[in-house]
Motif scaffolding. Structure first.
Motif, PDB file in Angstrom:
ATOM      1  N   PHE A 144      44.800  87.018  53.915  1.00 45.29           N
ATOM      2  CA  PHE A 144      43.499  87.243  54.534  1.00 45.29           C
ATOM      3  C   PHE A 144      43.642  87.808  55.943  1.00 45.29           C
ATOM      4  CE2 PHE A 144      39.949  85.667  57.128  1.00 45.29           C
ATOM      5  CZ  PHE A 144      38.950  86.411  56.539  1.00 45.29           C
ATOM      6  N   GLU A 145      44.754  87.468  56.610  1.00 43.86           N
ATOM      7  CA  GLU A 145      44.941  87.896  58.002  1.00 43.86           C
ATOM      8  C   GLU A 145      44.820  89.403  58.182  1.00 43.86           C
ATOM      9  OE1 GLU A 145      47.572  84.625  60.247  1.00 43.86           O
ATOM     10  OE2 GLU A 145      48.281  86.678  60.386  1.00 43.86           O
ATOM     11  N   ASP A 146      45.419  90.127  57.239  1.00 39.50           N
ATOM     12  CA  ASP A 146      45.339  91.588  57.312  1.00 39.50           C
ATOM     13  C   ASP A 146      43.887  92.056  57.343  1.00 39.50           C
ATOM     14  OD1 ASP A 146      48.002  91.820  57.328  1.00 39.50           O
ATOM     15  OD2 ASP A 146      48.216  92.252  55.179  1.00 39.50           O
ATOM     16  N   PHE A 147      43.079  91.448  56.473  1.00 38.88           N
ATOM     17  CA  PHE A 147      41.687  91.874  56.366  1.00 38.88           C
ATOM     18  C   PHE A 147      40.953  91.653  57.685  1.00 38.88           C
ATOM     19  CE2 PHE A 147      42.661  91.366  51.893  1.00 38.88           C
ATOM     20  CZ  PHE A 147      42.001  92.435  51.326  1.00 38.88           C
ATOM     21  N   SER A 148      41.229  90.501  58.343  1.00 37.84           N
ATOM     22  CA  SER A 148      40.504  90.204  59.581  1.00 37.84           C
ATOM     23  C   SER A 148      40.934  91.139  60.707  1.00 37.84           C
ATOM     24  CB  SER A 148      40.712  88.742  59.977  1.00 37.84           C
ATOM     25  OG  SER A 148      42.047  88.527  60.333  1.00 37.84           O
ATOM     26  N   LYS A 149      42.103  91.779  60.539  1.00 33.40           N
ATOM     27  CA  LYS A 149      42.542  92.737  61.555  1.00 33.40           C
ATOM     28  C   LYS A 149      42.042  94.138  61.243  1.00 33.40           C
ATOM     29  CE  LYS A 149      46.840  90.300  62.501  1.00 33.40           C
ATOM     30  NZ  LYS A 149      48.171  90.208  61.869  1.00 33.40           N
ATOM     31  N   GLY A 150      41.378  94.286  60.127  1.00 31.33           N
ATOM     32  CA  GLY A 150      40.855  95.594  59.770  1.00 31.33           C
ATOM     33  C   GLY A 150      41.749  96.372  58.826  1.00 31.33           C
ATOM     34  N   VAL A 151      42.756  95.701  58.268  1.00 34.67           N
ATOM     35  CA  VAL A 151      43.671  96.382  57.356  1.00 34.67           C
ATOM     36  C   VAL A 151      43.339  95.978  55.915  1.00 34.67           C
ATOM     37  CG1 VAL A 151      46.075  96.733  56.709  1.00 34.67           C
ATOM     38  CG2 VAL A 151      45.478  96.264  59.095  1.00 34.67           C
ATOM     39  N   ILE A 152      43.042  96.979  55.078  1.00 34.50           N
ATOM     40  CA  ILE A 152      42.852  96.670  53.666  1.00 34.50           C
ATOM     41  C   ILE A 152      44.117  97.093  52.933  1.00 34.50           C
ATOM     42  CG2 ILE A 152      41.445  97.055  51.617  1.00 34.50           C
ATOM     43  CD1 ILE A 152      39.108  97.665  53.411  1.00 34.50           C
ATOM     44  N   ASP A 153      44.947  96.080  52.658  1.00 31.71           N
ATOM     45  CA  ASP A 153      46.233  96.344  52.019  1.00 31.71           C
ATOM     46  C   ASP A 153      46.053  96.249  50.504  1.00 31.71           C
ATOM     47  OD1 ASP A 153      48.796  96.508  51.192  1.00 31.71           O
ATOM     48  OD2 ASP A 153      49.589  94.968  52.547  1.00 31.71           O
ATOM     49  N   THR A 154      46.481  97.309  49.792  1.00 34.81           N
ATOM     50  CA  THR A 154      46.301  97.302  48.337  1.00 34.81           C
ATOM     51  C   THR A 154      46.960  96.089  47.701  1.00 34.81           C
ATOM     52  OG1 THR A 154      46.777  99.612  48.625  1.00 34.81           O
ATOM     53  CG2 THR A 154      46.227  98.899  46.410  1.00 34.81           C
ATOM     54  N   SER A 155      48.145  95.728  48.204  1.00 30.25           N
ATOM     55  CA  SER A 155      48.854  94.617  47.569  1.00 30.25           C
ATOM     56  C   SER A 155      48.046  93.323  47.714  1.00 30.25           C
ATOM     57  CB  SER A 155      50.249  94.457  48.170  1.00 30.25           C
ATOM     58  OG  SER A 155      50.153  93.977  49.490  1.00 30.25           O
ATOM     59  N   SER A 156      47.355  93.181  48.841  1.00 27.72           N
ATOM     60  CA  SER A 156      46.538  91.976  49.017  1.00 27.72           C
ATOM     61  C   SER A 156      45.378  91.973  48.032  1.00 27.72           C
ATOM     62  CB  SER A 156      45.974  91.924  50.437  1.00 27.72           C
ATOM     63  OG  SER A 156      47.012  91.931  51.369  1.00 27.72           O
ATOM     64  N   VAL A 157      44.758  93.161  47.874  1.00 26.11           N
ATOM     65  CA  VAL A 157      43.644  93.253  46.919  1.00 26.11           C
ATOM     66  C   VAL A 157      44.144  92.902  45.522  1.00 26.11           C
ATOM     67  CG1 VAL A 157      41.942  94.791  45.881  1.00 26.11           C
ATOM     68  CG2 VAL A 157      42.465  94.977  48.324  1.00 26.11           C
ATOM     69  N   GLY A 179      37.510  90.731  52.732  1.00 27.16           N
ATOM     70  CA  GLY A 179      38.595  89.762  52.559  1.00 27.16           C
ATOM     71  C   GLY A 179      38.056  88.372  52.241  1.00 27.16           C
ATOM     72  N   LEU A 180      36.995  87.982  52.972  1.00 31.01           N
ATOM     73  CA  LEU A 180      36.411  86.658  52.726  1.00 31.01           C
ATOM     74  C   LEU A 180      35.905  86.534  51.294  1.00 31.01           C
ATOM     75  CD1 LEU A 180      34.300  85.539  55.834  1.00 31.01           C
ATOM     76  CD2 LEU A 180      36.307  84.443  54.861  1.00 31.01           C
ATOM     77  N   LEU A 181      35.268  87.606  50.812  1.00 27.72           N
ATOM     78  CA  LEU A 181      34.738  87.567  49.445  1.00 27.72           C
ATOM     79  C   LEU A 181      35.871  87.473  48.424  1.00 27.72           C
ATOM     80  CD1 LEU A 181      31.700  90.005  49.356  1.00 27.72           C
ATOM     81  CD2 LEU A 181      31.723  87.521  49.163  1.00 27.72           C
ATOM     82  N   LEU A 182      36.963  88.230  48.683  1.00 18.89           N
ATOM     83  CA  LEU A 182      38.092  88.169  47.752  1.00 18.89           C
ATOM     84  C   LEU A 182      38.747  86.798  47.775  1.00 18.89           C
ATOM     85  CD1 LEU A 182      39.709  91.666  48.314  1.00 18.89           C
ATOM     86  CD2 LEU A 182      38.753  90.805  46.179  1.00 18.89           C
ATOM     87  N   LEU A 183      38.944  86.273  48.994  1.00 23.63           N
ATOM     88  CA  LEU A 183      39.529  84.938  49.132  1.00 23.63           C
ATOM     89  C   LEU A 183      38.618  83.900  48.483  1.00 23.63           C
ATOM     90  CD1 LEU A 183      41.574  82.928  50.371  1.00 23.63           C
ATOM     91  CD2 LEU A 183      40.200  82.960  52.454  1.00 23.63           C
ATOM     92  N   GLY A 184      37.322  84.003  48.813  1.00 18.68           N
ATOM     93  CA  GLY A 184      36.353  83.064  48.238  1.00 18.68           C
ATOM     94  C   GLY A 184      36.332  83.166  46.726  1.00 18.68           C
ATOM     95  N   GLY A 185      36.361  84.390  46.200  1.00 17.66           N
ATOM     96  CA  GLY A 185      36.371  84.590  44.743  1.00 17.66           C
ATOM     97  C   GLY A 185      37.564  83.897  44.101  1.00 17.66           C
ATOM     98  N   SER A 186      38.733  84.028  44.751  1.00 21.04           N
ATOM     99  CA  SER A 186      39.936  83.391  44.208  1.00 21.04           C
ATOM    100  C   SER A 186      39.766  81.879  44.179  1.00 21.04           C
ATOM    101  CB  SER A 186      41.161  83.736  45.057  1.00 21.04           C
ATOM    102  OG  SER A 186      41.227  85.114  45.270  1.00 21.04           O
ATOM    103  N   LEU A 187      39.279  81.334  45.301  1.00 20.50           N
ATOM    104  CA  LEU A 187      39.104  79.884  45.376  1.00 20.50           C
ATOM    105  C   LEU A 187      38.060  79.412  44.368  1.00 20.50           C
ATOM    106  CD1 LEU A 187      39.144  79.458  49.273  1.00 20.50           C
ATOM    107  CD2 LEU A 187      41.016  79.001  47.682  1.00 20.50           C
ATOM    108  N   ILE A 188      36.989  80.199  44.209  1.00 16.59           N
ATOM    109  CA  ILE A 188      35.933  79.830  43.259  1.00 16.59           C
ATOM    110  C   ILE A 188      36.478  79.827  41.826  1.00 16.59           C
ATOM    111  CG2 ILE A 188      33.803  80.677  42.178  1.00 16.59           C
ATOM    112  CD1 ILE A 188      32.908  81.525  45.020  1.00 16.59           C
ATOM    113  N   ALA A 189      37.286  80.857  41.498  1.00 13.85           N
ATOM    114  CA  ALA A 189      37.843  80.922  40.148  1.00 13.85           C
ATOM    115  C   ALA A 189      38.687  79.682  39.861  1.00 13.85           C
ATOM    116  CB  ALA A 189      38.684  82.186  39.980  1.00 13.85           C
ATOM    117  N   LEU A 190      39.478  79.275  40.861  1.00 13.24           N
ATOM    118  CA  LEU A 190      40.309  78.075  40.707  1.00 13.24           C
ATOM    119  C   LEU A 190      39.412  76.834  40.566  1.00 13.24           C
ATOM    120  CD1 LEU A 190      43.058  76.629  40.770  1.00 13.24           C
ATOM    121  CD2 LEU A 190      42.929  76.638  43.264  1.00 13.24           C
ATOM    122  N   GLY A 191      38.376  76.779  41.414  1.00 12.10           N
ATOM    123  CA  GLY A 191      37.472  75.628  41.394  1.00 12.10           C
ATOM    124  C   GLY A 191      36.743  75.500  40.065  1.00 12.10           C
TER     125      GLY A 191
END
Lengths: 262, 317
Positions: free
Chosen positions: A224-237, A161-173
């Motif tokens: 990101f919250e889902d990921f930290s709880k151990g849930v990999i939700d396709t919609s979040s990905v 989740g962190l990598l996906l979130l970070g990737g999104s922020l990096i792309a924007l940056g």
């Protein structure tokens, strides 16, 4: 692919010869270490207090899952701290190339803009990954000392989740970095944009109207919250992947338009 | 090797270059001469596929810069006015990076890097960070960067600007030694540089080609005029017409001097025509006071200024 790799390598070299990389790495480590210590203390105290209470009043033993709570809250903190750190990783990507005139070198070389953008994006993502590596120590620390042994799943999904979130922020940056020649301007605007994402997330959490419902779907921090709880939700990905795609697409258009604007 | 055909570039309503046509043969060094803002850099940027042209076409090594930019880029090396360098990298790792993105084969890369370092004599600085190099050496690294993939065409934008006299001489010799193997376009606003290094010159002014010839022919043609300077006390227009009556006078310009009724005149005459005595007699006969009279020889710089600012003087070809 060879060209992407060439840009990637150059980016990594550039990161590690500049002081910014070491400053970012150190500050990130100090802050995350401090928060980890704090979170651990708070939850241990709380659980001890609850255990004492139940002993005194003879109730059932408390059901506080300390390891899981620490791990989850620590991920939460990391996801906030990176909002402050990532602008410093992305600010130079294109702004500095434009200021130094090396954009001219890249654009007059037999290499496509897409290859340049991908190389730079992967470079920033790899640096972000290296930033996260030391925090793995804390998570493993909880894992090893938890009894009964905590599940490994949430740690894995948390980092994904962190990598996906970070990737999104990096792309924007990176996109914002194409808009200016000044690194400081790029960093400030990027930071402002991240804060807006944060505000969107806060207002999404504060109620249940239809608008807030929509906002909570759009808020990339919320997912990101889902990921930290151990849930990999396709919609979040999917949300994260689309966000990354959008950011890189805007970067591409912005770079293409450079030729026509000059 | 390079064909430029009716190239025009507009920035909004401003025309940066207009209707530029020229060609460069294989192995030739072409000098691109003009004052700052004449459109030299714009033309070069179009040739290097960095900017799109508004109208017209350009071909480099047989490839159209707009239709097949990737092929064209493979065959050209470009040194912009400010050498594009990653200051934080060492000379070797910078050249290695450039070799990669210019598509130099991985087996050849090491050898090519050594070759170009040899060529521009920066071997002893292989591991020095670029930011620690002097300006002259940075310029050499810039040249090495342009040469790394052994391109057929070299485009150099003001390669000697900001260097000290010794460095200028070295860079010029280096460029000269590169011709033959490479076709070179070199831009400059320094006239002697062109006569020293180039086989052919294009003089560009306000976005248009003002003249195109060999440096020798150009200076010969341009120096086909001589000038005298005089100061006269008398009515401006009458004196002007009197001087113009004299045989061999091409052009007269006047400016008012401070105080009195005096004017200074700059008289341009045909070659080998010394009109000083005639002018003096004429002025005195007309009853005006001749305050000063002397011959002025045109320096190369003046010739160049005259060409680029007025465009009238001489047109080659």
């Amino acid at each position: 692919m060879k060209n992407v790799l060439a840009i990637f390598e150059k980016e990594m070299k550039s990161y590690f010869v500049s002081p910014i990389a070491y400053v970012v790495l150190t500050v990130f480590l100090v802050i995350s270490g401090y928060f980890f210590y704090n979170i651990l203390t708070i939850f241990m105290e709380r659980s001890m207090f609850a255990a004492m209470q139940s002993q005194q009043f003879g109730g059932p033993p408390p059901s506080i899952d300390v390891p899981a709570l620490v791990s989850r809250n620590f991920f939460g903190v990391l996801s906030t701290v990176i909002l402050f750190m990532l602008p410093m990783i992305t600010m130079a990507t294109f702004a500095d190339e434009k200021r130094r005139g090396t954009m001219e070198l890249l654009m007059t070389s037999p290499i496509t803009n897409l290859q340049v953008i991908l190389g730079k994006f992967l470079g920033a993502l790899a640096f972000f990954f290296l930033m996260l590596v030391p925090t793995l120590f804390y998570q493993v620390f909880i894992l090893v000392y938890s009894s009964p042994r905590m599940a490994f799943g949430p740690i894995f999904s948390g980092y994904l989740g962190l990598l996906l979130l970070g990737g999104s922020l990096i792309a924007l940056g990176i996109f914002i970095s194409t808009l200016t020649e000044n690194q400081i301007v790029a960093a400030s605007v990027t930071f402002g944009a991240f804060l807006i994402l944060w505000v969107i997330d806060l207002s999404a959490r504060s109620g249940g109207t239809a608008l807030q419902e929509i906002l909570s779907y759009l808020s990339i921090l919320n997912h990101f919250e889902d990921f930290s709880k151990g849930v990999i939700d396709t919609s979040s990905v999917v949300i994260y992947s689309s966000f990354i795609f959008l950011g890189l697409f805007l970067t591409f258009r912005s770079i293409e338009s450079l030729r026509w604007r000059q | 090797m390079i064909e430029v055909d009716h190239l025009t570039k507009r920035y909004g309503s401003v025309k940066a270059i207009e209707n530029i046509t020229f060609g460069v043969e294989k192995g030739e060094i072409l000098g691109f001469l003009g004052p700052n803002g004449a459109g030299k850099t714009t033309t070069m940027r179009i040739l290097t596929c960095f900017l799109p042209a508004t109208e017209g076409t350009a071909r480099v090594a047989g490839f159209d810069v707009f239709d097949s930019p990737m092929d064209a880029k493979k065959h050209l090396g470009y040194l912009p006015e400010n050498p594009p360098l990653y200051q934080e990298l060492s000379v070797d790792s910078f050249l290695d990076f450039v070799a990669k993105i210019k598509g130099v084969d991985s087996r050849e890369r090491r050898r090519r890097i050594e070759e170009v370092k040899d060529r521009v004599s920066i071997k002893e600085y292989s591991n020095t960070l670029i930011k620690n190099l002097s300006k002259g050496y940075k310029q050499r690294v810039g040249l090495a960067q342009a040469l790394i993939h052994d391109p057929q065409v070299l485009i150099l934008d003001e390669p000697t600007v900001g260097l000290d006299p010794n460095q200028i001489i070295e860079v010029r010799q280096l460029i000269k030694s590169l011709s033959g193997d490479h076709t070179i376009i070199l831009s400059t606003h320094i006239l002697p540089e062109v006569s020293m290094t180039c086989q052919r010159v294009v003089i560009i002014s306000k976005g248009r080609i003002a003249a195109m010839d060999t440096p020798e022919n150009l200076t010969r043609q341009l120096q086909g005029a001589e000038r005298i300077y005089l100061e006269v006390k008398g009515p401006e227009s009458t004196v002007k017409t009197r001087i113009k009556e004299i045989e061999g006078v091409l052009r007269v310009e006047s400016t008012r001097l401070d105080g009195d009724e005096a004017y200074s005149f700059s008289v341009e005459t045909e070659l080998k025509q010394d009109v000083r005595s005639k002018v003096a007699r004429k002025i005195v006969e007309s009853g005006y006071d001749l305050l000063e009279l002397r011959a002025m020889s045109m320096s190369l710089e003046e010739v160049f200024l005259q060409l680029t600012t007025k465009e009238e003087g001489v047109r080659g070809q």
